[in-house]
Design an enzyme around this catalytic site. Structure first.
Site: not given
Ligand code: AHR
Length: 524
Positions: A196, A328
């Site tokens: 991110e 994710e």
């Molecule tokens: O999964 C929790 C968080 O969500 C992670 O650290 C981040 O990459 C995302 O924003």
């Protein structure tokens, strides 16, 4: 009347939903029409150094009374082994961009205590570092997906980390690894270059990130001799966490004309199901069918999100060399009352299991481009497989989805034609049924059916051509209410149970329960 309906709506939120007369769904499956491979890496996991995801969830230390092997809890390992987890992403997430690997290697007593600034400012003893992560992977039988630090690290630091893990020749770092008990080089299947980077990973513009990406891609090498040919480590660039496509444009446009000095094999994408927007506010227990419908409606946006990104990727990479890696995803609910909000603890219900099946089906339908995905997160964090509390462990409904979907790992996608109508609840309308079919290496046909409708069973009438089917058997996951959960005291509330199915003259017949996920094997 309106008040009466509202009143009934309230009752539905606290009582099991009454079962109504069944709907019928006609499915048509031509088993000879095999499509692309459903890459087993779509069933990957994500284990960030966050809350009790690693500490307590995986790592209890060798002196713990909780049964463990070299500090890694045995109950969790056994449960995960059964899932055949293809890869685990670590150490983050946002944490990856504050992680300095050197603090997590060497004799346990000599590692420094640091602060986990991203997740609650808690003390991190660095007891679970690189060698412990690799030990964990070896115990569960999985592959490493490491995220290197771009935000607060350097290319040199990341290059040395990879050398520490993968060098076979007697370099100083390989000798250090050997001194730490691991003379053989580790395999690293995947390397994520940052996380991110448009937000917690450094708040960069796409152009700024691209400048970092080309450097990291060139200078960070996997030296393991067994990973030099066909089995090379795949490099994954940061991709978007928003439906807009500008970021993807910048990275893919540059990739199209990249020279020999850099390359990527994947572009990541993050998308959580947060039905009410940020901060997440949907409860993970004690909700009703309104929240259920809203959450599932929201999760189906994944399909559109993938399409948008794929359109851009297809423009610059029509041969689909660069995979879309959804590293994710999952349901992000409100923190469980009484827990540290920075630890992202939530319960996991039948609703989450159905959400998981819908997303896995979407990924499978996009399998020509989407070749890897990592649910967030593995243990005790967000939509996890497992919850632990000291010596106790419970498997979540989402865990059972991953178990039921095992036959789909590396199976060949088979299209299913169907229309089971619509489930309507207030202003929410959803497809009543979703489904996935695939053939495994032995020729067996597997059919998954998700019945979203929480009130009506669905009678499935599936015409199967392209193979002779002799028998069918399967199991189904459901509960008496959409918010059914497994707890430490009642761990078997939401577990798969056998379902009866019959085959006659090439037609499969079975009834799937309301709010359920069913997987059937059809034997030739
Ligand atoms: O999964 C929790 C968080 O969500 C992670 O650290 C981040 O990459 C995302 O924003």
């Amino acid at each position: 009347m309106r008040w009466l309906l509202l009143g009934l709506g309230f009752m539905a939120a606290v009582l099991p939903v009454p079962v109504k007369a069944a709907e019928t769904a006609h499915l048509s499956i031509d088993a000879s029409k095999a499509g692309v491979k459903i890459d087993r890496n779509l069933f990957g996991q994500f284990a960030e150094n966050l809350g009790h995801g690693l500490s307590e969830g995986i790592w209890v230390g060798p002196d713990s009374p909780i049964p463990n092997t070299r500090g890694i809890r045995n109950d969790v390992v056994a449960a995960l082994r059964a899932l055949q987890v293809p890869n685990v992403r670590w150490p983050g997430g946002c944490f990856a961009d504050e992680y300095h690997w050197r603090k997590g290697v060497g004799p346990a007593g000599q590692r420094p205590a640091t602060l986990n600034s991203t997740w609650g400012g808690v003390i991190d003893t660095n007891s679970f570092g690189t060698d412990e992560f690799m030990d964990f992977l070896q115990q569960i039988g999985s592959q490493a997906y490491v995220s290197v630090n771009v935000g607060s690290g350097t290319p040199q630091e990341a290059a040395e980390w990879l050398e520490y893990m993968t060098a076979a020749q007697p370099t100083a770092l390989a000798k250090e690894r050997a001194a730490n008990g691991h003379p053989e080089p580790y395999k690293v299947g995947f390397m994520g270059i940052g996380n991110e980077s448009w937000s917690c990973g450094g708040d960069m513009t796409a152009e700024h990130y691209l400048g970092q990406l080309t450097i990291y891609s060139h200078f960070i090498r996997n030296d393991n001799p067994s990973q030099q040919g066909t089995n090379q480590m795949l490099k994954i660039a940061v991709g978007p966490g928003f439906p807009e496509t500008e970021w993807t444009e910048v990275i893919m446009k540059a990739w199209q004309h990249h020279d020999w000095s850099w390359n990527i094999d994947g572009l990541s994408l993050h998308w959580y199901t947060v039905p009410n927007g940020w901060p997440p506010s949907t409860p993970s227990t004690g909700f009703g069918i309104d929240d259920y419908g809203k959450t599932l409606k929201s999760t189906l946006f994944m399909d559109e999100f993938l399409r948008k990104q794929e359109t851009v990727m297809d423009k610059y990479d029509p041969q689909k060399k660069v995979a879309l890696v959804v590293d994710e995803w999952g349901a992000w609910h409100a923190p469980l009352p009484g827990t540290n909000p920075s630890f992202l603890v939530q319960q996991n219900s039948l609703r989450d299991a159905i959400l998981a099946s819908l997303n896995l089906n979407i990924f499978a339908r996009h399998a020509d481009r989407v070749r890897m995905a990592n649910i967030a997160q593995m243990i005790n964090v967000l939509q996890s497989m497992i919850l632990t509390d000291k010596e106790k462990m419970v498997l979540t409904p989402t865990y059972y989805i991953y178990k039921m979907y095992l036959p789909f790992q590396d199976a060949t996608f088979v299209p299913v034609a169907f229309d089971a109508g619509t489930y309507i609840e207030g202003s929410i309308s959803l497809p009543r049924v979703d489904t996935l079919a695939a053939r495994d290496a032995t020729g067996r046909l597997w059919l998954e059916i998700t019945n979203i409708d929480p009130k009506k069973p669905v009678e499935i009438d599936a015409e199967i051509t392209g193979m002779t089917v002799k028998s069918a058997k399967g199991e189904t996951l459901t509960a008496s209410a959409v918010d059914g959960v497994n707890t430490f005291t009642a761990p078997d509330t939401v577990v798969p149970k056998p379902v009866s199915a019959s085959v006659k003259s090439g037609r499969l017949a079975l009834t799937v329960a309301p709010k359920s996920v069913t997987v059937i094997s059809l034997e030739p």
